[in-house]
Scaffold this motif. Structure first.
Motif, PDB file in Angstrom:
ATOM      1  N   PRO A 228       0.582  14.686   1.958  1.00 35.77           N
ATOM      2  CA  PRO A 228      -0.663  14.508   2.702  1.00 35.77           C
ATOM      3  C   PRO A 228      -0.581  13.310   3.656  1.00 35.77           C
ATOM      4  O   PRO A 228       0.318  12.466   3.529  1.00 35.77           O
ATOM      5  N   GLN A 229      -1.588  13.224   4.570  1.00 34.59           N
ATOM      6  CA  GLN A 229      -1.503  12.304   5.718  1.00 34.59           C
ATOM      7  C   GLN A 229      -1.085  10.870   5.378  1.00 34.59           C
ATOM      8  O   GLN A 229      -0.190  10.320   6.007  1.00 34.59           O
ATOM      9  N   TRP A 230      -1.754  10.262   4.383  1.00 36.80           N
ATOM     10  CA  TRP A 230      -1.474   8.838   4.126  1.00 36.80           C
ATOM     11  C   TRP A 230      -0.709   8.645   2.825  1.00 36.80           C
ATOM     12  O   TRP A 230      -0.727   7.564   2.230  1.00 36.80           O
ATOM     13  N   ASN A 231       0.002   9.702   2.381  1.00 44.93           N
ATOM     14  CA  ASN A 231       0.735   9.591   1.121  1.00 44.93           C
ATOM     15  C   ASN A 231       1.701   8.406   1.151  1.00 44.93           C
ATOM     16  O   ASN A 231       2.529   8.273   2.057  1.00 44.93           O
ATOM     17  N   LEU A 232       1.586   7.537   0.126  1.00 44.79           N
ATOM     18  CA  LEU A 232       2.493   6.396  -0.062  1.00 44.79           C
ATOM     19  C   LEU A 232       2.513   5.452   1.146  1.00 44.79           C
ATOM     20  O   LEU A 232       3.551   4.917   1.537  1.00 44.79           O
ATOM     21  N   ARG A 233       1.313   5.273   1.715  1.00 44.80           N
ATOM     22  CA  ARG A 233       1.115   4.303   2.804  1.00 44.80           C
ATOM     23  C   ARG A 233      -0.202   3.586   2.554  1.00 44.80           C
ATOM     24  O   ARG A 233      -1.214   4.246   2.269  1.00 44.80           O
ATOM     25  N   ALA A 234      -0.220   2.267   2.701  1.00 45.08           N
ATOM     26  CA  ALA A 234      -1.486   1.519   2.593  1.00 45.08           C
ATOM     27  C   ALA A 234      -1.298   0.101   3.114  1.00 45.08           C
ATOM     28  O   ALA A 234      -0.177  -0.415   3.180  1.00 45.08           O
ATOM     29  N   ASN A 235      -2.449  -0.490   3.492  1.00 44.31           N
ATOM     30  CA  ASN A 235      -2.530  -1.920   3.790  1.00 44.31           C
ATOM     31  C   ASN A 235      -3.152  -2.579   2.566  1.00 44.31           C
ATOM     32  O   ASN A 235      -4.345  -2.388   2.307  1.00 44.31           O
ATOM     33  N   VAL A 236      -2.352  -3.335   1.820  1.00 40.00           N
ATOM     34  CA  VAL A 236      -2.853  -3.927   0.574  1.00 40.00           C
ATOM     35  C   VAL A 236      -3.121  -5.417   0.797  1.00 40.00           C
ATOM     36  O   VAL A 236      -2.195  -6.171   1.148  1.00 40.00           O
ATOM     37  N   THR A 237      -4.369  -5.826   0.588  1.00 45.69           N
ATOM     38  CA  THR A 237      -4.741  -7.242   0.755  1.00 45.69           C
ATOM     39  C   THR A 237      -4.478  -7.991  -0.542  1.00 45.69           C
ATOM     40  O   THR A 237      -4.862  -7.532  -1.627  1.00 45.69           O
ATOM     41  N   THR A 238      -3.813  -9.147  -0.422  1.00 46.23           N
ATOM     42  CA  THR A 238      -3.482  -9.940  -1.616  1.00 46.23           C
ATOM     43  C   THR A 238      -4.733 -10.640  -2.143  1.00 46.23           C
ATOM     44  O   THR A 238      -5.713 -10.842  -1.415  1.00 46.23           O
ATOM     45  N   GLY A 239      -4.657 -11.046  -3.409  1.00 48.38           N
ATOM     46  CA  GLY A 239      -5.782 -11.726  -4.047  1.00 48.38           C
ATOM     47  C   GLY A 239      -5.846 -13.203  -3.666  1.00 48.38           C
ATOM     48  O   GLY A 239      -5.084 -13.683  -2.820  1.00 48.38           O
ATOM     49  N   ALA A 240      -6.746 -13.934  -4.347  1.00 49.06           N
ATOM     50  CA  ALA A 240      -7.005 -15.348  -4.042  1.00 49.06           C
ATOM     51  C   ALA A 240      -5.750 -16.205  -4.219  1.00 49.06           C
ATOM     52  O   ALA A 240      -5.627 -17.264  -3.620  1.00 49.06           O
ATOM     53  N   ASP A 241      -4.813 -15.735  -5.034  1.00 49.39           N
ATOM     54  CA  ASP A 241      -3.579 -16.488  -5.282  1.00 49.39           C
ATOM     55  C   ASP A 241      -2.409 -15.985  -4.426  1.00 49.39           C
ATOM     56  O   ASP A 241      -1.266 -16.344  -4.673  1.00 49.39           O
ATOM     57  N   GLY A 242      -2.702 -15.144  -3.436  1.00 49.26           N
ATOM     58  CA  GLY A 242      -1.640 -14.598  -2.574  1.00 49.26           C
ATOM     59  C   GLY A 242      -0.800 -13.545  -3.273  1.00 49.26           C
ATOM     60  O   GLY A 242       0.210 -13.094  -2.723  1.00 49.26           O
ATOM     61  N   ARG A 243      -1.219 -13.152  -4.481  1.00 48.46           N
ATOM     62  CA  ARG A 243      -0.395 -12.185  -5.230  1.00 48.46           C
ATOM     63  C   ARG A 243      -0.796 -10.755  -4.907  1.00 48.46           C
ATOM     64  O   ARG A 243      -1.948 -10.471  -4.558  1.00 48.46           O
ATOM     65  N   PHE A 244       0.195  -9.871  -5.042  1.00 47.69           N
ATOM     66  CA  PHE A 244      -0.101  -8.436  -4.913  1.00 47.69           C
ATOM     67  C   PHE A 244       0.537  -7.697  -6.076  1.00 47.69           C
ATOM     68  O   PHE A 244       1.559  -8.122  -6.634  1.00 47.69           O
ATOM     69  N   GLU A 245      -0.120  -6.603  -6.441  1.00 47.28           N
ATOM     70  CA  GLU A 245       0.452  -5.674  -7.425  1.00 47.28           C
ATOM     71  C   GLU A 245       0.196  -4.282  -6.872  1.00 47.28           C
ATOM     72  O   GLU A 245      -0.961  -3.893  -6.675  1.00 47.28           O
TER      73      GLU A 245
END
Ligand code: BEZ
Ligand code: FE
Length: 259
Positions: free
Chosen positions: A149-166
């Motif tokens: 599908p169109q956006w499969n396995l694509r995203a803009n993920v914003t990190t949390g207050a500590d700059g971390r991402f999961e």
């Protein structure tokens, strides 16, 4: 080569670089005693590259790595890597912890990708964005293959207050350059293989920082030592850890240069 005097710096740069590259090509045509039939075949093939819309693919397989390495020399933070032809801006915006958009029956092993985005002084960068895209476990990119599908396995993920991402996703498969088009035909004609090792792509953005375009590979993965696009760097190769529940984990911290 014509030698009309260049009148401004852009013209001068264009004339110098293009004359040099064309000069090298002409020298090599002589060195290999290229014949008229070979010249005509090359001309027909170049026309097909355009007709098939494969200029981005061809250039990114064979030349982007050189431009990227030059650009990386001007960076102090994390290493960059080629963008390749499959980035699409405008992917869904998610907050960490995030699961990438995927089909209910998305094939492949689950991968939990974590890390922190920091500046050169080691300060975490909350609100930075990891714009991530990847092939699925069959090696297909959404919007470049009819199945995902169109956006499969694509995203803009914003990190949390500590700059971390999961980011929860799936382990991608190696990517095979399409064999039926002119780029694939050239690769076959030369007897090379068509593969890139499995990888994740990302653009990492933060206010006041230079955007980092990079890729991450998996240690010991197929084709890691023989990428057709010559883009693998040892420092971008991750260990995949078993989480014990069938899922895999990989960790990488991004360091961004100032803008
Ligand atoms: C890729 O990253 O998937 C890619 C890069 C260069 C050419 C083709 C594909
Ligand atoms: Fe890719």
């Amino acid at each position: 080569m014509t030698t009309t005097a260049a009148v401004n710096p852009t013209q001068q740069r264009t004339a110098e670089v293009v004359a040099d590259i064309f000069g090298v090509i002409n020298e090599r045509l002589v060195r290999h005693s290229v014949t008229y039939p070979e010249y005509q075949a090359a001309k027909a093939w170049l026309i097909k590259v355009g007709e098939a819309g494969e200029w981005p693919l061809l250039l990114d397989v064979f030349f982007e790595h050189t431009i990227e390495k030059l650009a990386s020399e001007r960076r102090q933070g994390s290493s960059g890597c080629i963008e390749g032809p499959y980035y699409v801006p405008g992917a869904p915006e998610l907050s960490s912890p995030a699961t990438l958009p995927q089909r209910p029956d998305e094939p492949g092993d689950v991968l939990v990708f974590t890390g922190t985005v920091r500046d050169l002084d080691g300060n975490p960068l909350p609100g930075s964005v990891v714009d991530i895209w990847q092939a699925d476990a069959l090696g297909y990119y959404s919007q470049f293959h009819p199945d995902p599908p169109q956006w499969n396995l694509r995203a803009n993920v914003t990190t949390g207050a500590d700059g971390r991402f999961e980011i929860t996703t799936v382990v991608p498969a190696p990517y095979e350059i399409p064999k039926e088009g002119p780029t694939g035909q050239l690769i076959r004609a030369a007897g090379w293989h068509h593969w890139r090792p499995a990888h994740l792509h990302m653009m990492v953005r933060a206010q006041g920082c230079r955007t980092l375009t990079s890729q991450l590979f998996f240690a010991g993965g197929e084709y890691v030592d023989e990428d057709i696009a010559s883009a693998v760097k040892p420092e971008l190769t991750l260990e995949l850890a078993h989480l014990g529940d069938g899922r895999y984990a990989a960790e990488y911290d991004f360091t961004l240069d100032p803008a």
